[in-house]
Design a protein around this motif. Structure first.
Motif, short mmCIF file in Angstrom:
data_model
loop_
_atom_site.label_atom_id
_atom_site.label_comp_id
_atom_site.label_asym_id
_atom_site.label_seq_id
_atom_site.Cartn_x
_atom_site.Cartn_y
_atom_site.Cartn_z
N CYS A 30 0.83 -1.21 0.00
CA CYS A 30 0.00 0.00 0.00
C CYS A 30 0.86 1.25 0.00
N SER A 74 -7.42 -1.85 -1.77
CA SER A 74 -7.38 -1.22 -0.46
C SER A 74 -7.02 0.26 -0.57
N THR A 78 -9.49 3.44 0.24
CA THR A 78 -9.13 4.44 1.23
C THR A 78 -9.11 5.84 0.62
N TYR A 112 -6.78 -7.30 2.87
CA TYR A 112 -7.98 -7.66 2.12
C TYR A 112 -7.74 -8.97 1.37
N GLU A 155 -16.51 -8.09 0.79
CA GLU A 155 -15.14 -7.93 1.27
C GLU A 155 -14.81 -9.03 2.27
N VAL A 157 -11.78 -9.20 5.23
CA VAL A 157 -10.75 -8.36 5.84
C VAL A 157 -10.15 -9.08 7.05
#
Length: 203
Positions: A30, A74, A78, A112, A155, A157
């Motif tokens: 990320c 992800s 966000t 995820y 989803e 998670v």
């Protein structure tokens, strides 16, 4: 109708270390994506995939192709909350011509999963980690396992709770239910920036 199935994982110390390594690797993915978003102002999932996928696969070979896709999801998700939600202090209309702030994901960020990286069959959970599949035997109520197979999975998670226990959350909706109308909202419909994300403003 939306429902959330939460499953705590009974992990050994070794399994906990493997999940922590996966969580840290996902955060690195990320964070490798975040500067690209800042520089290009692109966070649409498909467009971001085209921009970043090949480079991320080369940079993080151990994460596998599907986890790279999940990290792109992800970051995209966000960014929609941070930059598009009308109540966010970093909404694009408030930023104007200012540079986008840089998002930083901490090592506590959730991971995820999807049906390629996690499966559930006859009470046995199989999930991707950096060093092979990890399996857990779950004591699910019959109605919970039925929901997993009959409802639409939005989803999956993995997160670590305050007490240190890893937990999986499955976000399920009825098969004929439409996707949320507001794509800028997160799964709870709020503009609250997740606690695992730091927003660094450019001076």
């Amino acid at each position: 109708m939306k429902s959330v199935l939460r499953i705590p994982l009974d992990t050994s110390p070794e399994q906990g270390q493997r999940l922590q390594a996966l969580q840290q690797g996902f955060a690195q993915l990320c964070n490798a994506l975040a500067p690209l978003v800042q520089n290009t102002r692109v966070w649409n999932r498909v467009a971001l995939h085209h921009l970043a996928y090949k480079a991320l696969r080369a940079q993080f070979p151990a994460m596998g192709s599907q986890m790279v896709c999940n990290a792109i999801y992800s970051v995209s998700r966000t960014c929609r909350v941070v930059f598009q939600h009308p109540d966010s202090p970093f909404n694009l209309t408030r930023l104007g011509d200012k540079p986008l702030p840089l998002l930083r994901f901490t090592d506590s960020c959730p991971v995820y999963f999807d049906r390629h990286t996690l499966s559930l069959k006859a009470g046995q959970l199989s999930m991707f980690t950096l060093d092979g599949r990890m399996r857990f035997q779950l004591s699910l109520r019959p109605e919970d396992e039925a929901a997993f197979h009959t409802q639409k999975l939005r989803e999956i998670v993995l997160s670590r709770r305050a007490d240190g226990i890893y937990e999986l959350a499955f976000w399920l909706t009825d098969p004929d239910e439409e996707a949320p109308q507001n794509p800028a909202a997160d799964a709870t419909g709020t503009a609250e920036i997740p606690e695992y994300v730091m927003v660094e403003e450019t001076v």
